[in-house]
Each structure stands twice: as C-alpha cells, then as structure tokens.
Design an enzyme around this catalytic site. Structure first.
Site, mmCIF file in Angstrom:
data_model
loop_
_atom_site.group_PDB
_atom_site.id
_atom_site.type_symbol
_atom_site.label_atom_id
_atom_site.label_comp_id
_atom_site.label_asym_id
_atom_site.label_seq_id
_atom_site.Cartn_x
_atom_site.Cartn_y
_atom_site.Cartn_z
ATOM 1 N N SER A 8 2.936 -88.629 24.796
ATOM 2 C CA SER A 8 2.436 -88.233 26.118
ATOM 3 C C SER A 8 1.887 -89.420 26.902
ATOM 4 O O SER A 8 1.633 -89.303 28.098
ATOM 5 C CB SER A 8 1.333 -87.178 25.967
ATOM 6 N N HIS A 41 8.818 -85.324 26.644
ATOM 7 C CA HIS A 41 7.389 -84.989 26.620
ATOM 8 C C HIS A 41 7.197 -83.495 26.875
ATOM 9 O O HIS A 41 7.406 -83.012 27.983
ATOM 10 C CB HIS A 41 6.652 -85.820 27.681
ATOM 11 N N GLU A 57 9.099 -83.113 30.394
ATOM 12 C CA GLU A 57 9.232 -84.376 31.120
ATOM 13 C C GLU A 57 10.091 -85.330 30.289
ATOM 14 O O GLU A 57 9.729 -85.684 29.168
ATOM 15 C CB GLU A 57 7.837 -84.957 31.353
ATOM 16 N N ASN A 97 0.911 -86.939 33.417
ATOM 17 C CA ASN A 97 -0.417 -87.414 33.019
ATOM 18 C C ASN A 97 -0.977 -88.437 34.002
ATOM 19 O O ASN A 97 -2.191 -88.564 34.161
ATOM 20 C CB ASN A 97 -0.373 -88.003 31.614
#
Length: 730
Positions: free
Chosen positions: A443, A464, A476, A514
């Site tokens: 991540s 991800h 992702e 993120n």
C-alpha cells in the site's frame, strides 16, 4: 420496432417483448419509450386485441434507464433546461398513465384493456416503474432475479412514477427501504412486500400472465388511487398514523446524508407533498422534484462517475491492446488479513487459488476467513453448504513454494518490509512459469524499488487492495518503471474477474489513493494540535459528505500504522518532510497506548465491545481546545483541499493518467464525497476560479501545502474545466 417487438397471438393478447439489440440487459432509451407507446397505442386501438403482456426476450426484464442518456439530459434540454427536463419527464408520466388507465372511461372506469407485466428476471429502475403502472405484475421464480429502484445510489431518485406509485401502494414507511436505500428484493420478498403480485414458475410465466389478462374484469384494472375514498397504507403526512412516519423519515434522511445529498431530500419531499394531493397532481410534484435534482450538478456528476465512468473502467477503457489475460490459477503469498481476503474473492470468482504462508497452519487460518464469510451467508440464506464446499475446494493451503507451479498470477501480501518482499519474490519466481505475472499488494512501498528483487521486472506490478478485501470495491493497479503492457492487461482482467473496479496509476510514493487519504487524516490531526474541537473536525467532514471524519478514520486504521508510515516517509524525504506537527499528535497518542479501535482507545473512548463512547477527554490535556474556534467553512475547506490538491498534483505529475480514474478511485477507495462525483468533478462544480481563491486564502494562513497548482491557475484564467465544458472566465 427495433428495441420492443409487437405481436398479437391467437388468443388476441398483444405481446410487447423488450429486446434491445447488442445488450446483455435491456436499458430504456428515448427510442424505446416511443416504441413502447406505439405498441400500447396499437393495442388499445385494435378491437381484436383483448389485452397486453409486456415482457422481455432476455433472461432479465430490464436494468433501468440508460444513464448515459440521463447524464446528457440537462445539456440537451434547450435554452430553458428546467422546462425542457420537466416536459420530458412529464411525457414519461403520460405514457405510464396511459398504460395504467388502458383506454378506460374515466367516469365509468370501464372499457379498459388489461395490461400485465411478465418479468423473467431482474427488474430495476424504470424496469420496475413500467410494471408498477401495469394492472398485474408477474415475476418468474428466478433465484438470481432482483427487483428494486436503485436510483438513489447514483444521485437521483425514481422519476418515472416509481416514487409516487410505490409510496401510494405500500405507504411511505414500507416504501422507504426501496426508495431511500435503493434496496433490491428477490421475487418472493418483493411479493411479500406488496411490490409485485405473483411469483410463478419460470416456464409458466407468459402463460400465467396471459391467463390473467384473458380473465380480468373492469374492476381488476382500477388502481386504488383511482377509486373514491382510497386510503394510503400507513396514512398521509397529517393523518395521526402517518405524521410520525414523516417526522422519523426526515430525521433518518438527515442522519444518513447530513444534508449533503440532494436526491434523498428531494425524494422525501416528493412523497410528502404528493400524498397530500390527487394522484395526477402527485405525479407532477414528483416530476418537479426530479427536475430539481437533475438540474443540480451533483446528479450529473454522480451519474458520470458512479455509472458512466465506473462502467467504462470496469469494461477495460484503459486496457492495453493485448490478447485475453484472464487468470486461471492465482498464488497468494501471505495468509494474513489481506491475503485471506484476496484468496476468498479469487475463489468466489471461480479461480483456482494456492494460499501460501510460512506454515500450513497459518495458511489454514487464512482459509478459515473464507469459511467465516460463507457461514454467515448460509445463516442469512444467501448461500448453501454445497456452494461453500465448492468455493473452499478452490483454495489449496501450503507452505511449499513448489505448489505455486502453474500459477499464471502471483499476488504477494506479506509484511510491508522490502526485505521480506524481496525474499518471497525470489522464492516464487524460482518455481512459477516464465510467463507468470508477479504482483505486490503493497500500500506504500514503491513498485519500481520492489521490482529490483525480480528477475523479470516487466512482469512485476502492484495490485493494491483495500481492506476489507471482500467488501471494498476498488483495486489500485500500479505500474513500475519497467512494467509491461501484458502485466497491466493481466491485472485488469483479473480485477474484472473478481468483479471489482480498477484504476491504473504510475509509481510514486503512496500511489494515488493513500497519497490523498493521508493528507486528509493529517489535516484533521493538525487541527487537533491547533486546539480545534475534535467534534468540529469530524462533523465538518460528515457535512461534506464523507462517511467518516479524519479522526474516526485514523482510529479505524490504527495510529501505530500511521506512526510507521510517518517514520518511513520522514526517512525517505529528509528535510523536505512536511508533517512534524502531525507527528507530535500521532507519536504522543501511540506513547499513551491509544492506538485506535484495536486497542479500545484512540481519539475515541470505547466500551468492552469496541463501541465508540465519545471523544477522549484526555486529548484536551495535551492539546487544549482554543477559546475561539474556526468557522465551519474554513474547517471544511482545509479537509477538502488537503485531498483535492493532492489529486490534481497526482494528475500533473503523471501518477494519474485519466481523471475518470481519479474521481472513481476517490469515491470507491476512501469515500470521497460521493455527491460531488469525485475531486475533479467537485472542482468543476465549484469552478477553478473559486478553488484558487480558497487555496490562496488557506495558503496565506496555513502555509504552502495549500498552494494552488499552476495548472489550476491556468484553468481558472481560461475558464476551462476538467470535463471539458468551457465556463466564462472573469
């Protein structure tokens, strides 16, 4: 006719069969509406026709209105868009009212022709609104079928009479789950709820509908609301029984939407006002509120992102032009929470899974996650022991890398430690086929760096997942510097197999999701350090339409994880590290043992069952609340711009290649204000000039993290928007 076909059988029943060419499921277009009206007119005018059955040639009845058309409806509505929209909606009401009255004499209520709907499978949106206008609704006993009105989920509400008919038929309280929550029901449950009339064996569907049509009387054709003295179940808004329903519904809508979603409030208004006037007037009320929603830019933004763009990405809009790369056998390295979830969704999609961990016992614990999900599904009547056994049979547990032989995709889900990841990469590549694709579920760690451990970096990629894997819809996909097209295609095909929505981004620290989530959380903690009241921080986020505020979110994800990320980021960025003020809060909370929900102590206090009990009062001892609290709008602007600016920077830097992925990824990945359509859609709604003004004000007070990008300034000056419609620049 091209979308609906008209035929009169030997018994004098006109069969109108919906069958849109080159579509797996029927969707209604304006051409389809015209063809439906032509068929109804033809049947009503033909003395030889005794009645009508409306059905589908496909396994399902219909998926609803073609939202590609609704997305353009406002733009195509002429110089007076509100009037154009209202007139267009009223023409739909006129057609469905024509079906409902079926040529009967309004005074005597006689002389009409019975019209039945025969639903072979799923009927959603206008696919249910049309049947609701019919005199009898038959549904096949199809276990896969779902019946409902899901429009509220894409920022509108049922606007072709469904809102009015369902609330008048069931009463406001009984209709609420279908209208306000968009719940879809299996045929038997739809019948039990009173939505449809009969559930029959699939092979008898048409025969049963025709039998009813041929035996129907004049009285069978008159809806309750067309009879004198009709009383709506549960009462009208000012009836003693109905009044509490609307008070409660208003409170429920506000509690769930915090005023951020215009469609829910408009729907409730349409029901509330419509139940106080005659039925035909109620349809006009519904049309006016529906027009009101369509005129709100939120509706077109939600439709564009959650239907049009989401659908395009799921169908491979950005897939490289390489042959089919569907996955046959996947190896999952690491049977922890993420690996276990990946194994489950893969097996549920029919993919053979090898779940590997350091010991067979650990791998079996990971497999038990699937067992737990399936046991819950069986308990709720959504699965069977046979299906459970079949799915679990797809998962092989092992501690031996040799068992990965034959896997065409490997997904690594071990600890976020580059050394550990490098070790499992080498071990796996020693046994898997030369053509296999290797994906890391990291991540935060850069894919290009992780690929250095691979002997075939062009076949190395990031996939991800978001937690929990079985519930979160977004995946992702991250391209490293050397990632090849086949690796991208394989990843996209896999994500499509497991029925999730992919976005593809280029490699950078924190990737896209993120990169935007962390500044949102950090801004919330900065405000705590400044003395802003925690409830003001979280509630400002809720008022913006976020599912949870930043402080609640960090409690859910854990503060010690935040501390680890902060330390790694600081080590990588050195003197450029911007978040020392945030670290003061994070590290102090961790030192106090307040790690979030998992430790039953974080920004919130929790009871022994993990239920939040309110904000921790001890926070004010370390970070006293300021006597003068900031304006709500300023807090909202800080939380919004912390994310939106990162999204724009990601686009400017080439991390994002497609704004559609930026918007869809934001909504599905971390719940970015769905009403807005995503960060780029939100900027289009408020306008780039206004966005730059907000950023300039925030930058002056809080520093360069709020500096508007050069691209934003250029767009503001030219009047450009992200989705291409020019606006007048000052």
């Amino acid at each position: 006719m091209t979308e609906l076909h008209y035929n009169v059988d030997a018994d004098g029943v006109a069969i109108i069969t919906w069958d849109v060419p080159e579509k797996s499921m029927n969707v209604m277009s304006f051409e389809g509406l015209q063809e439906l009206e032509d068929g109804i007119d033809k049947a009503l005018a033909d003395d030889a026709v005794k009645g009508v059955v409306i059905t589908s040639a496909k396994p399902d009845f219909a998926g609803g209105m073609d939202l590609n058309i609704l997305a353009k409806m406002r733009e195509d509505a002429g110089d007076n868009p509100a009037k154009g929209l209202f007139d267009g909606v009223m023409s739909m009401h006129a057609l469905l009212r024509k079906i409902e009255l079926a040529g009967m004499d309004r005074k005597t209520q006689k002389g009409g022709k019975p019209i039945a709907a025969a639903l072979p499978g799923t009927a959603m949106g206008i696919g249910l609104e049309i049947p609701l206008a019919c005199h009898r609704i038959f549904a096949a006993d199809n276990p896969k079928a779902r019946i409902g009105l899901p429009e509220i989920k894409v920022g509108i509400f049922p606007g072709a009479g469904g809102t009015t008919r369902l609330s008048w038929k069931l009463g406001a309280m009984a209709a609420a789950p279908l209208l306000l929550e968009g719940k879809a029901l299996a045929p038997a449950k739809a019948k039990a709820a009173g939505v449809i009339d009969e559930v029959v064996p699939a092979d008898e569907l048409l025969a049963k509908a025709k039998e009813w049509v041929l035996g129907a009387t004049d009285a069978d054709l008159v809806k309750g609301w067309d009879k004198k003295g009709y009383k709506v179940p549960g009462g009208t808004p000012y009836h003693p029984a109905g009044f509490p329903t609307f008070v409660g519904a208003s409170a429920m809508v506000h509690a769930n939407t915090w005023g951020a979603y215009p469609a829910a409030k408009a729907l409730l208004s349409a029901v509330y006002e419509g139940l106080q006037v005659p039925f035909d007037t109620a349809l006009k009320v519904e049309a006016r509120w529906f027009t009101h929603v369509l005129m709100n830019p939120s509706s077109s933004a939600m439709i564009r992102s959650l239907f049009v763009n989401k659908g395009a990405l799921e169908k491979g809009a950005n897939r490289p032009d390489v042959p089919d790369e569907r996955v046959k056998k996947v190896g999952v390295l690491g049977a922890g929470m993420m690996g276990a979830g990946i194994a489950y969704v893969s097996a549920a999609a029919g993919i053979e899974v090898v779940l590997l961990d350091s010991s067979v016992e650990s791998a079996e614990k990971g497999k038990a996650y699937s067992t737990g999900i399936l046991d819950k599904a069986i308990k709720r009547g959504r699965s069977t022991e046979e299906k459970k056994a079949a799915l679990l049979g797809q998962i092989t547990t092992t501690a031996d890398y040799a068992d990965l032989e034959g896997c065409d995709l490997i997904i690594e889900a071990v600890f976020e430690d580059p050394k550990v990841k490098a070790d499992v990469t080498a071990k796996a590549e020693a046994v898997i086929p030369e053509t296999a694709i290797f994906a890391s579920n990291t991540s935060t760690l850069p894919i290009t760096s992780l690929a250095e451990a691979s002997s075939r970096p062009e076949q190395f990629i990031g996939i991800h997942f978001f937690s929990p894997v079985d519930k979160m819809l977004l995946v992702e996909i991250i391209k490293g510097a050397q990632t090849g097209e086949r690796a991208v295609a394989k990843s996209l095909d896999y994500v499509r197999q497991i029925r999730k929505t992919p976005i593809v981004v280029n490699d950078a620290r924190f990737f896209y999701a993120n990169r935007c989530i962390i500044p949102y959380i950090n801004e919330g903690m900065r405000m705590v350090a400044e003395g802003v009241a925690p409830p003001l921080v979280d509630n400002a986020a809720r008022l913006l339409g976020f599912p949870v505020g930043p402080l609640q979110l960090v409690d859910e994800t854990s503060l010690d994880l935040g501390a680890k990320i902060a330390k790694a980021t600081k080590a990588a960025m050195g003197n450029d590290y911007p978040d020392d003020a945030v670290d003061e809060v994070v590290f102090w909370m961790v030192d106090e043992g307040r790690l979030g929900r998992k430790s039953n102590a974080g920004f919130f206090d929790y009871d022994e069952k993990g239920k939040r009990q309110g904000y921790w009062t001890g926070l004010a001892d370390k970070f006293p609340r300021a006597e003068d609290q900031p304006e709500l709008d300023q807090v909202k602007h800080r939380l919004m711009m912390a994310q939106v600016l990162e999204a724009v920077r990601a686009l400017d830097e080439g991390v994002l290649e497609d704004i559609r992925e930026g918007d869809v990824g934001a909504i599905l990945g971390w719940g970015f204000a769905p009403w807005s359509g995503g960060p780029f859609s939100w900027l289009d709604i408020i306008g780039l000039q206004r966005a730059v003004e907000i950023c300039d004000g925030l930058e002056a007070e809080f520093g360069p993290r709020f500096k508007a990008t050069q691209s934003m300034r250029e767009m503001a000056a030219s009047g450009a928007t992200f989705y291409g419609q020019k606006v007048k620049a000052a």
